[in-house]
Scaffold this motif. Sequence first.
Motif, PDB file in Angstrom:
ATOM      1  N   LYS A 139       0.821  -1.211   0.000  1.00 54.88           N
ATOM      2  CA  LYS A 139       0.000   0.000   0.000  1.00 54.88           C
ATOM      3  C   LYS A 139       0.855   1.260   0.000  1.00 54.88           C
ATOM      4  O   LYS A 139       0.473   2.267  -0.572  1.00 54.88           O
ATOM      5  CB  LYS A 139      -0.924  -0.001   1.217  1.00 54.88           C
ATOM      6  CG  LYS A 139      -1.970  -1.094   1.150  1.00 54.88           C
ATOM      7  CD  LYS A 139      -2.871  -1.083   2.347  1.00 54.88           C
ATOM      8  CE  LYS A 139      -3.877  -2.224   2.249  1.00 54.88           C
ATOM      9  NZ  LYS A 139      -4.735  -2.308   3.416  1.00 54.88           N
ATOM     10  N   LYS A 140       2.029   1.224   0.625  1.00 56.19           N
ATOM     11  CA  LYS A 140       2.932   2.371   0.611  1.00 56.19           C
ATOM     12  C   LYS A 140       3.726   2.364  -0.699  1.00 56.19           C
ATOM     13  O   LYS A 140       3.896   1.318  -1.323  1.00 56.19           O
ATOM     14  CB  LYS A 140       3.910   2.301   1.789  1.00 56.19           C
ATOM     15  CG  LYS A 140       3.276   2.521   3.128  1.00 56.19           C
ATOM     16  CD  LYS A 140       4.344   2.528   4.214  1.00 56.19           C
ATOM     17  CE  LYS A 140       3.755   2.776   5.574  1.00 56.19           C
ATOM     18  NZ  LYS A 140       4.797   2.773   6.608  1.00 56.19           N
ATOM     19  N   PRO A 141       4.265   3.514  -1.112  1.00 56.16           N
ATOM     20  CA  PRO A 141       5.056   3.545  -2.348  1.00 56.16           C
ATOM     21  C   PRO A 141       6.303   2.673  -2.254  1.00 56.16           C
ATOM     22  O   PRO A 141       7.108   2.823  -1.334  1.00 56.16           O
ATOM     23  CB  PRO A 141       5.448   5.022  -2.482  1.00 56.16           C
ATOM     24  CG  PRO A 141       4.456   5.770  -1.656  1.00 56.16           C
ATOM     25  CD  PRO A 141       4.062   4.849  -0.546  1.00 56.16           C
ATOM     26  N   ALA A 142       6.446   1.757  -3.201  1.00 55.25           N
ATOM     27  CA  ALA A 142       7.604   0.859  -3.310  1.00 55.25           C
ATOM     28  C   ALA A 142       7.922   0.182  -1.985  1.00 55.25           C
ATOM     29  O   ALA A 142       9.052   0.179  -1.516  1.00 55.25           O
ATOM     30  CB  ALA A 142       8.816   1.607  -3.839  1.00 55.25           C
ATOM     31  N   ALA A 143       6.918  -0.427  -1.393  1.00 62.19           N
ATOM     32  CA  ALA A 143       7.080  -1.145  -0.128  1.00 62.19           C
ATOM     33  C   ALA A 143       6.120  -2.337  -0.108  1.00 62.19           C
ATOM     34  O   ALA A 143       5.268  -2.474  -0.961  1.00 62.19           O
ATOM     35  CB  ALA A 143       6.817  -0.220   1.051  1.00 62.19           C
ATOM     36  N   GLY A 144       6.287  -3.194   0.888  1.00 55.73           N
ATOM     37  CA  GLY A 144       5.451  -4.372   1.021  1.00 55.73           C
ATOM     38  C   GLY A 144       6.042  -5.554   0.273  1.00 55.73           C
ATOM     39  O   GLY A 144       7.245  -5.609  -0.005  1.00 55.73           O
ATOM     40  N   PHE A 145       5.196  -6.507  -0.079  1.00 58.91           N
ATOM     41  CA  PHE A 145       5.611  -7.710  -0.793  1.00 58.91           C
ATOM     42  C   PHE A 145       6.120  -7.331  -2.182  1.00 58.91           C
ATOM     43  O   PHE A 145       5.569  -6.455  -2.845  1.00 58.91           O
ATOM     44  CB  PHE A 145       4.428  -8.681  -0.900  1.00 58.91           C
ATOM     45  CG  PHE A 145       4.724  -9.897  -1.712  1.00 58.91           C
ATOM     46  CD1 PHE A 145       5.509 -10.919  -1.205  1.00 58.91           C
ATOM     47  CD2 PHE A 145       4.209 -10.025  -2.995  1.00 58.91           C
ATOM     48  CE1 PHE A 145       5.787 -12.048  -1.964  1.00 58.91           C
ATOM     49  CE2 PHE A 145       4.473 -11.150  -3.753  1.00 58.91           C
ATOM     50  CZ  PHE A 145       5.263 -12.155  -3.233  1.00 58.91           C
ATOM     51  N   PHE A 146       7.190  -8.004  -2.639  1.00 63.51           N
ATOM     52  CA  PHE A 146       7.689  -7.757  -3.989  1.00 63.51           C
ATOM     53  C   PHE A 146       8.155  -9.047  -4.646  1.00 63.51           C
ATOM     54  O   PHE A 146       8.462 -10.035  -3.996  1.00 63.51           O
ATOM     55  CB  PHE A 146       8.822  -6.715  -4.003  1.00 63.51           C
ATOM     56  CG  PHE A 146      10.070  -7.119  -3.271  1.00 63.51           C
ATOM     57  CD1 PHE A 146      11.032  -7.925  -3.865  1.00 63.51           C
ATOM     58  CD2 PHE A 146      10.301  -6.670  -1.982  1.00 63.51           C
ATOM     59  CE1 PHE A 146      12.187  -8.289  -3.189  1.00 63.51           C
ATOM     60  CE2 PHE A 146      11.450  -7.014  -1.304  1.00 63.51           C
ATOM     61  CZ  PHE A 146      12.398  -7.825  -1.909  1.00 63.51           C
ATOM     62  N   VAL A 147       8.185  -9.013  -5.971  1.00 59.08           N
ATOM     63  CA  VAL A 147       8.710 -10.081  -6.816  1.00 59.08           C
ATOM     64  C   VAL A 147       9.824  -9.448  -7.646  1.00 59.08           C
ATOM     65  O   VAL A 147       9.675  -8.322  -8.121  1.00 59.08           O
ATOM     66  CB  VAL A 147       7.616 -10.648  -7.748  1.00 59.08           C
ATOM     67  CG1 VAL A 147       8.187 -11.687  -8.684  1.00 59.08           C
ATOM     68  CG2 VAL A 147       6.476 -11.222  -6.943  1.00 59.08           C
TER      69      VAL A 147
END
Length: 178
Positions: A85-93
């Motif tokens: 939900k935050k810019p460029a944060a949280g789960f990533f691939v």
Amino acid sequence: MKKLFVLLCLTSSLFGFSQEKETTDFKRNELKGNALFLVLGAAELTYERLLNEDSGVGVSLFFVAEDEFETNFSLTPYYRAYFGKKPAAGFFVEGFAMLNSYVDHGYTTYYNDNGTTVTNFVADEVGTDFALGFGLGSKWIHRKGFVFEINAGIGRNLLSDNSPEVVGRGGITLGYRF
């Protein structure tokens, strides 16, 4: 009258409002260090440039001076897609490419005349290979700009027969967004 009505319809579309995604202004550069590798006797530094709220590109530089790691140097550019939900944060691939240098600890095994097995140490060989792979992870951002990240990935070397077939990537990373 018809001409006036058509003219009003056409000009009214100029004053209409479209639905646009609201963009937020955020800091787009990150500098990070892998705390896990530092504890294990290696170093990995990473720079990441955030393209927008949902993606970023970066490069990692890994090096080690000890024999405990198979890979003693790697340069790893990557692309990440974020789902938080935050810019460029949280789960990533992420998808990555890795130019890596490895040490091949050579051993030869043969049978002597008595039928016993003899293993001889052969000098270490250093080689270079290129790998492609993917990874998963999660990133947390503090409001002051501090970054905490956990990630893991796996890739496959493509060029040399003597190199390790599979390469790993991962760590516990601390950094700062500016």
